[in-house]
Design a protein around this motif. Structure first.
Motif, PDB file in Angstrom:
ATOM      1  N   UNK A 149     -17.553   3.171  -0.835  1.00 37.70           N
ATOM      2  CA  UNK A 149     -16.598   4.217  -0.423  1.00 37.70           C
ATOM      3  C   UNK A 149     -15.571   4.777  -1.581  1.00 37.70           C
ATOM      4  N   UNK A 150     -15.445   4.070  -2.486  1.00 40.04           N
ATOM      5  CA  UNK A 150     -14.494   4.389  -3.525  1.00 40.04           C
ATOM      6  C   UNK A 150     -12.983   3.689  -3.272  1.00 40.04           C
ATOM      7  N   UNK A 151     -12.808   3.068  -2.227  1.00 41.71           N
ATOM      8  CA  UNK A 151     -11.599   2.703  -1.836  1.00 41.71           C
ATOM      9  C   UNK A 151     -11.478   1.161  -2.498  1.00 41.71           C
ATOM     10  N   UNK A 152     -11.307   1.433  -3.945  1.00 40.68           N
ATOM     11  CA  UNK A 152     -11.041   0.103  -4.608  1.00 40.68           C
ATOM     12  C   UNK A 152      -9.577  -0.139  -4.922  1.00 40.68           C
ATOM     13  N   UNK A 179      -7.230  -3.126  -2.884  1.00 43.70           N
ATOM     14  CA  UNK A 179      -8.098  -3.150  -1.837  1.00 43.70           C
ATOM     15  C   UNK A 179      -9.259  -4.069  -2.040  1.00 43.70           C
ATOM     16  N   UNK A 180      -9.819  -3.965  -3.370  1.00 45.12           N
ATOM     17  CA  UNK A 180     -11.149  -4.423  -3.611  1.00 45.12           C
ATOM     18  C   UNK A 180     -10.743  -6.077  -3.754  1.00 45.12           C
ATOM     19  N   UNK A 181      -9.545  -6.579  -4.115  1.00 43.75           N
ATOM     20  CA  UNK A 181      -9.300  -7.928  -3.942  1.00 43.75           C
ATOM     21  C   UNK A 181      -8.902  -8.484  -2.558  1.00 43.75           C
ATOM     22  N   UNK A 182      -8.242  -7.521  -1.837  1.00 39.35           N
ATOM     23  CA  UNK A 182      -8.092  -7.899  -0.554  1.00 39.35           C
ATOM     24  C   UNK A 182      -9.162  -8.145   0.397  1.00 39.35           C
TER      25      UNK A 182
END
Ligand SMILES: *Cc1c(COP(=O)(O)O)cnc(C)c1O
Length: 403
Positions: A45-48, A267-270
């Motif tokens: 989704x590109x939400x990184x 976000x990707x780490x969360x």
């Protein structure tokens, strides 16, 4: 499969191997749940980056797990500590009380605020801050003036107490909280090692004004690197979010109303964090099994001692650490057998940048615990065969009959 996310820089090692006579790492992440799925969703989704649903979901999941009203994600545990002390009101030239035996980040967080640490020695059995010494220090070396507790020697204010829940154990927090209340000093918990630990049924991190967690590669759950602040107070939570996100005022423009920090967790780490916290109950069970196995197999060997757990504490048994006068030899012996193990932290009073600060002690217990302690493999994903191999080697080292 085990994937080493980062090279750990606290007590753990993050070197993992998959060969059959593999070395046994000290403490590595166990990525056995939805990590791939959630990370893939971020990538698809590109939400990184620094906004996205996983940050909120991870914060909510952690808050719920420990029973806090609020959790605010941060880039690592050190940043969480820095901000928690700032939120507690620590200012330039203040003093903050902290145990002498801790990972350097606790003292650094104090120094980042241009405040001064006061190091308190630890007890010989629980390895936590010695509350007897602390109480005597506050009673005798400090005095209340206009509602502020002042160090007699130089008039500096005692602005906070920072207990460190070393290895997932806690000091007698009831007594510490009473003492802090008597003198009107906020308590900030360095609970970075104690996610899942409890004191009299309440989660570590939720006992003081603010608590902090770390998701470094060696901690009980990991995001590679990450941290969290928890608190019950709405205003503190709001300010924590504000300060971690450059203190940008609401709205579209770039108006920042104070000096903030770029301390966001991406976000990707969360996403990894959420997958990890879903597995935390299982990790806690696995840690308990491992701890019981080690205690059963190794108790009574030579002068070997385990950490005493404070009455009323349920430890998360994050990292099994044993005490013996033969610690340096034991480390060499186990390392030669591909079993990773580590000495304890060098006490803060022995580090060059902190050696000039006050160290309250009678017999430098921290120095002895440091000299004699060895941490042994404790990953949540440690297999039964690996546990057996560790115990076999330790028994062999002490010249005990092999089981
Ligand atoms: C891990 C740890 C920290 C901070 O952790 P990072 O996430 O590595 O910044 C702070 N204090 C203690 C006692 C720790 O073990």
């Amino acid at each position: 499969m085990v994937i080493a996310l980062v090279s750990a820089d606290t007590l753990g090692s993050a070197s993992a191997s998959t060969s059959s006579f593999a070395s046994i790492p000290l403490s590595v992440p166990h990525l056995a749940g939805n990590e791939w799925k959630y990370v893939k969703e971020c990538l698809d989704t590109g939400w990184i980056s620094s906004v996205g649903a996983y940050v909120d979901r991870f914060e909510r999941a952690l808050a719920d797990f420990v029973g806090a009203r609020h959790a605010i994600a941060a880039v690592n545990g050190t940043a969480a500590l820095h901000l928690a002390l700032l939120l507690a009101g620590v200012k330039r030239d203040d003093c903050v009380v902290v145990p002498n035996l801790t990972f350097v980040a606790s003292a650094n967080a104090i120094a980042y605020l241009a405040a001064e640490p006061i190091f308190i020695d630890v007890t010989p059995d629980t390895w936590q801050m010695d509350l007897e010494l602390l109480e005597r220090y506050l009673d005798e070396q400090c005095h209340l003036h206009d509602g502020r507790l002042i160090r007699k020697a130089d008039g500096r204010r005692i602005a906070a107490i920072l207990p460190v829940h070393v290895l997932g154990n806690l000091c007698e927090m009831g007594r510490l909280l009473d003492l802090a209340e008597r003198y009107g000093i906020p308590v900030v918990e360095d609970s970075t090692e104690a996610l899942g630990s409890q004191y009299r049924g309440r989660s570590a991190g939720t006992l003081g004004m603010l608590g902090t967690f770390s998701f470094n590669g060696n901690k009980i759950i990991s995001t590679g690197g990450g941290g969290m602040i928890v608190t019950q107070e709405d205003a503190l939570a709001q300010r924590a979010k504000h300060l971690t996100t450059t203190a940008k005022a609401p709205g579209h423009g770039y108006f920042h109303d104070e000096i903030g920090y770029n301390y966001r967790l991406v976000n990707v780490l969360a996403a990894i964090g959420l997958a990890q916290i879903e597995q935390l109950p299982g990790f806690l069970d696995a840690n308990l099994v491992r701890e019981q196995h080690y205690r059963r197999e190794l108790s009574g060997l030579g002068d070997l001692e385990f950490q005493s757990i404070t009455p009323g504490v349920k430890s998360n048994h994050w990292l099994c650490t044993v005490k013996t006068r033969r610690a340096p030899e034991m480390i060499t012996y186990l390392q030669a057998r591909q079993i990773d193990c580590r000495p304890f932290w060098v006490p803060m009073n022995r580090l060059p940048m902190y050696s000039a600060f006050e160290y309250v002690n009678r017999a430098d217990v921290a120095g002895k615990v440091y000299r004699d302690c060895v941490s042994i493999p404790s990953s949540s994903g440690l297999s039964h065969d690996e546990m057996v191999r560790v115990c076999h080697a330790v028994r062999e080292f002490f010249g005990s009959k092999l089981r």
